[in-house]
Design a protein around this motif. Structure first.
Motif, PDB file in Angstrom:
ATOM      1  N   GLN A 111     -22.085  12.798  11.365  1.00 47.73           N
ATOM      2  CA  GLN A 111     -23.215  12.335  11.885  1.00 47.73           C
ATOM      3  C   GLN A 111     -24.437  13.300  12.324  1.00 47.73           C
TER       4      GLN A 111
ATOM      5  N   ALA B  16     -20.560  11.068   2.527  1.00 46.46           N
ATOM      6  CA  ALA B  16     -20.247  10.308   3.776  1.00 46.46           C
ATOM      7  C   ALA B  16     -21.145  10.377   4.908  1.00 46.46           C
TER       8      ALA B  16
ATOM      9  N   PHE C 195     -24.607   6.634   5.413  1.00 43.54           N
ATOM     10  CA  PHE C 195     -23.192   6.273   5.023  1.00 43.54           C
ATOM     11  C   PHE C 195     -23.105   5.390   3.665  1.00 43.54           C
TER      12      PHE C 195
ATOM     13  N   PHE D 256     -14.484   5.573  13.530  1.00 44.77           N
ATOM     14  CA  PHE D 256     -14.987   5.955  12.050  1.00 44.77           C
ATOM     15  C   PHE D 256     -14.065   5.214  11.112  1.00 44.77           C
TER      16      PHE D 256
ATOM     17  N   HIS E 297     -16.798  11.449   7.388  1.00 40.85           N
ATOM     18  CA  HIS E 297     -17.787  10.756   7.917  1.00 40.85           C
ATOM     19  C   HIS E 297     -18.579  11.931   8.719  1.00 40.85           C
TER      20      HIS E 297
END
Length: 895
Positions: A755, A799, A831, A703, A753
């Motif tokens: 996901q 993000a 993102f 990342f 980050h």
């Protein structure tokens, strides 16, 4: 007084009964003899003799498959043992009654008898039997769809990953402490099966392998066969789930990922095949164990998709023939009933399959000429056994066979019988919704809409009643669960919408039909949320009065219902009126349009944005209601999206002149019934801000560094005095939990980050020290503090990223606010450049601090500032592109 030979015979027979009755067929050794010696002439002696005869009578009935015939003499024997205070024999009778009730599908009675047997053995201080009875009770809970209770009995807390050993008093611990190796086989095997039902395959495999190792050490082929069969079931469940992930990836155009999932699925199927074949070799002396394995192999070889297993066609034909021959020799039993039903349902391998139906579609059956005979045989056996659950499935499947043949009179007759049988027994309730649904289809096919509506309503009400049990029982096949209830709700919603089309638009009947369609899809969305988050997800619904409080005078609610051939868009206006328009394209075409729209939004490299896909969607979704929105007048649009529509930001729809967000504040929610209507308390607003600026590696994935996150968090601290920042190595789950427990933070802002995936276990946030915060971890931490006054107002996730076209990933994003107990969530669908994010977040919070500005309006103003970047010197012109501002969505409370 009974002879020694008679005592030994009863002892031996009960030992066999004990061994053959376990859910997992695991070897637990012999039971103590029921017949106890007593002094001649004593009254107790006579009663003991009578009891022994009753026991013998029950054993003989049980061994012929007459389970009902075994119950009465054993219950009479139990009364005699209770009268003479013979607690040991009473305990043994109770546990055998429990097994017998389980055999005929009366799980509640079985559970009650096991609980009483455990109490008896506790009085006797027989710890070995206490442990063994807890194992059997746990197996009953698993069969009743309560795997969490089973795990608690066997080894403590189901979700504890740090637990190194099972707590005192659990079945595993008792077996280990008292050197009961047979008990260990059963306890670990049962624990593995319970974890399989919860979808925790790693834990399932670990415990089943422990069970198998001990069985091999003790040379117990029966236990080994059973454990290998259950390991095969775990790998088959993994394969089916992974195949579901592959289908999801393929739908969103991620072909490489789909190929990887399919390869994983093939490997799991091969593992399943190996374990089933090994199990079959060890089960040669047990017809019932053989049949259980053969049924699994038949299911494996005759999967809906063309099998990729080596020599699949030959193996399939040979295995089915072997199973059919064994079926003829098998004594009447529940196993025989289910085998007959499964063989009757088998379809030609290349028959196209409707993956949204739990029922076999009306394709060409593999045993077409024998299906009716097999099902009639299944009905007869189930009736003789008085097993309500298997009888319900046999009758219902026979009704489905006639439905496929369009013999609606017979279809209706057998479906009603299946309903009646399922309704009278609690253990068959989970089949009841299938037959109510089937009745709805049959009535509808005959043009009897009134009765069809009633049947569909009953089916959905039944699902709502048993949703938690269904979720637990089906947790290992998440996609299958969703697909099982999806068509039921959509069929009924479609029926309601079609009925509405025939009513005058200003009539109460029109509104009633539309309300019913919306309620039906809302019920499906609640079930989907629970399914995604797992069986322990508790959804707290708010009252209708509070829903009305939430939706004010200037708010319109858009709801979508995606059907196979078209999509309904319903708008609820403040005056109580509702409007319905159809998007007349099939669901796959709509999916393709949605994915094209989102990919266009994400392409930041295209300096000039092409608004054409956004205009096309605007014309389909918003334009038909434009006059209604203007005349209301509407200021805020709330979207309750269905399926693929969850994965796109409605703010970026375009009317040819402006983006939708330039005209309206916009929010989304999974359900109005889950949205807390409380307005934001702007007193003492402070933020716990957590972020990551460094490059990280998690699960082998790199990342990139987020260089502007530090600026983003400093701006937040400036705007909200008393806030706290945890950056990089300070951003850990432990520090986060400590801060939240010590201080009330109405806003939790996480800049890292993230996901979000269709696979819940692959959904996480990246934290400091190359670590991750899973959805479970985040939910657990927040939910512990969200009940404090003024906490849990807003969770901001910047993000983050969800896969293109993945509606389940978007469901997780939407559901996280609901599951964690926060009022609202601000999150990004993909993102985004962290410099533009810092600009948008700063503006959002500045607007939020202003009195009278709603969260939705605060986000709208922030997005408009980027859209108008050319007019503002301090903002980079390129941020006007929707790639930079569109992914931010407000979920939940928009006030």
């Amino acid at each position: 007084m009974p002879s020694q030979h008679h005592k030994t015979s009863v002892h031996r027979l009960l030992g066999i009964l004990f061994l053959s009755s376990l859910t997992l067929s695991l070897w637990l050794g012999h039971l103590p003899s029921i017949a106890q010696p007593a002094a001649p002439g004593n009254v107790a002696t006579t009663q003991s003799g009578n009891a022994s005869q009753l026991v013998q009578q029950g054993v003989e009935s049980y061994q012929t498959g007459d389970y009902q015939g075994a119950i009465e003499p054993w219950q009479n024997a139990l009364e005699l043992y209770q009268r003479t205070n013979n607690r040991l024999n009473a305990a043994i009778i109770r546990e055998n009654l429990a097994r017998t009730y389980q055999k005929i599908g009366h799980i509640e009675q079985a559970i009650s008898y096991w609980q009483q047997a455990i109490a008896d053995y506790q009085e006797l201080g027989d710890w070995q039997q206490i442990g063994r009875m807890k194992t059997e009770l746990a197996q009953a809970y698993s069969r009743f769809g309560q795997a969490r209770k089973a795990i608690a009995l066997l080894c403590g807390v189901p979700d504890s990953r740090k637990q190194e050993s099972c707590p005192e008093g659990s079945a595993v611990q008792i077996a280990q402490a008292h050197h009961d190796r047979d008990g260990e086989i059963a306890a670990h095997g049962s624990l593995g099966e319970a974890y399989r039902l919860r979808g925790d395959y790693d834990q399932a495999i670990a415990h089943l392998n422990r069970s198998l190792k001990i069985a091999q050490e003790l040379n117990h082929p029966a236990s080994g066969a059973s454990t290998l069969n259950n390991l095969g079931n775990v790998y088959m469940a993994q394969a089916q789930l992974t195949e579901g992930y592959a289908n999801s990836a393929q739908q969103r155009g991620a072909n490489t990922k789909a190929s990887e999932f399919r390869q994983d699925a093939i490997e799991y199927y091969q593992q399943a095949q190996t374990h089933f074949q090994q199990s079959l070799q060890l089960a040669q002396n047990d017809q019932f164990a053989q049949m259980r394995v053969l049924r699994n192999l038949v299911k494996l070889y005759y999967r809906p998709k063309q099998s990729t297993l080596p020599n699949a066609a030959n193996n399939a034909a040979t295995t089915l023939k072997q199973a059919q021959n064994l079926l003829k020799r098998l004594p009447d039993s529940q196993d025989k009933v289910y085998a007959a039903i499964e063989f009757a349902k088998l379809e030609q391998p290349m028959t196209p399959v409707d993956t949204t139906s739990q029922h076999s579609p009306c394709g060409k059956r593999l045993l077409e000429g024998q299906a009716e005979e097999l099902l009639n045989q299944a009905v007869s056996i189930a009736q003789r056994l008085q097993d309500s659950r298997s009888q319900s499935f046999a009758l219902g499947e026979l009704g489905h066979l006639y439905e496929c043949h369009q013999d609606y009179q017979n279809a209706q007759e057998f479906t009603q019988k299946a309903q009646w049988v399922a309704d009278k027994n609690q253990s068959a309730k989970d089949s009841l919704y299938l037959w109510e649904w089937q009745a709805g289809r049959i009535f509808n096919a005959q043009g009897n809409e009134t009765e069809a509506v009633k049947a569909y309503e009953r089916a959905i009400a039944t699902i709502n009643d048993i949703r938690n049990e269904l979720l637990i029982a089906q947790r290992d096949l998440q996609f299958d669960f969703r697909d099982a209830i999806n068509p039921l709700h959509r069929e009924f919603a479609q029926l309601r919408l079609e009925r509405a089309a025939l009513k005058p638009r200003d009539s109460q009947d029109y509104k009633k039909e539309l309300d019913s369609a919306l309620e039906t899809i809302d019920s499906l969305k609640l079930a989907e949320l629970q399914n995604y988050f797992g069986n322990d997800c508790a959804l707290t619904l708010i009252s209708q009065e509070r829903v009305e409080e939430l939706v004010g005078e200037n708010t319109a609610v858009f709801s979508s219902i995606i059907l196979s051939d078209r999509t309904a868009i319903l708008v609820s206006l403040p005056n109580g009126e509702k409007r319905l328009k159809w998007i007349d394209v099939d669901s796959q075409t709509l999916r393709d349009e949605i994915n094209q729209f989102r990919r266009g939004l994400e392409r930041r490299r295209d300096i000039t944005y092409n608004p054409k896909p956004a205009q096309e969607l605007y014309n389909k979704i918003i334009a038909p209601f434009a006059n209604d929105l203007k005349s209301a007048p509407i200021e805020t649009l709330v979207f309750i999206q269905d399926g693929i529509l969850r994965s796109i930001p409605m703010a970026a729809l375009h009317d040819g002149n402006k983006f939708l967000v330039e005209n309206y504040a916009i929010a989304t929610t999974p359900s109005l019934n889950l949205t807390n209507p409380q307005a934001l308390n702007r007193q003492n607003l402070r933020v716990l801000a957590l972020g990551l600026t460094q490059e990280s590696e998690v699960n082998g994935q790199t990342f990139s560094a987020l260089t502007n996150v530090e600026t983003e968090l400093k701006e937040i601290e400036t705007q909200f005095p008393g806030s706290q920042t945890l950056l990089n190595e300070d951003f850990t789950p432990k520090r986060m939990e400590e801060e939240l427990s010590q201080t009330v933070y109405p806003i939790l802002h996480i800049a890292t980050h993230g996901q979000f995936s269709a696979i819940r276990e692959d959904t996480f946030l990246v934290t400091g020290n190359n670590d991750k915060l899973t959805l479970n971890d985040l939910e657990n931490i927040i939910s512990r503090v969200s009940r404090k006054p003024d906490s849990g107002e807003l969770l901001a996730l910047t993000a983050c990223q969800t896969a293109v076209g993945d509606d389940r990933a978007a469901l997780g994003l939407a559901g996280i606010a609901v599951q964690a107990g926060v009022s609202s969530a601000l999150a990004s669908l993909w993102f985004v450049n962290d410099a533009s994010t810092a600009q948008l977040v700063t503006e959002f919070y500045a607007n939020l601090r202003r009195p009278g500005v709603s969260k939705a309006e605060a986000l709208r103003a922030a997005q408009r500032k980027l859209i108008e970047a050319k007019d503002t010197e301090e903002i980079n012109d390129q941020y006007a592109h929707p790639a930079y501002w569109a992914p931010f969505i407000l979920i939940g409370n928009w006030l």
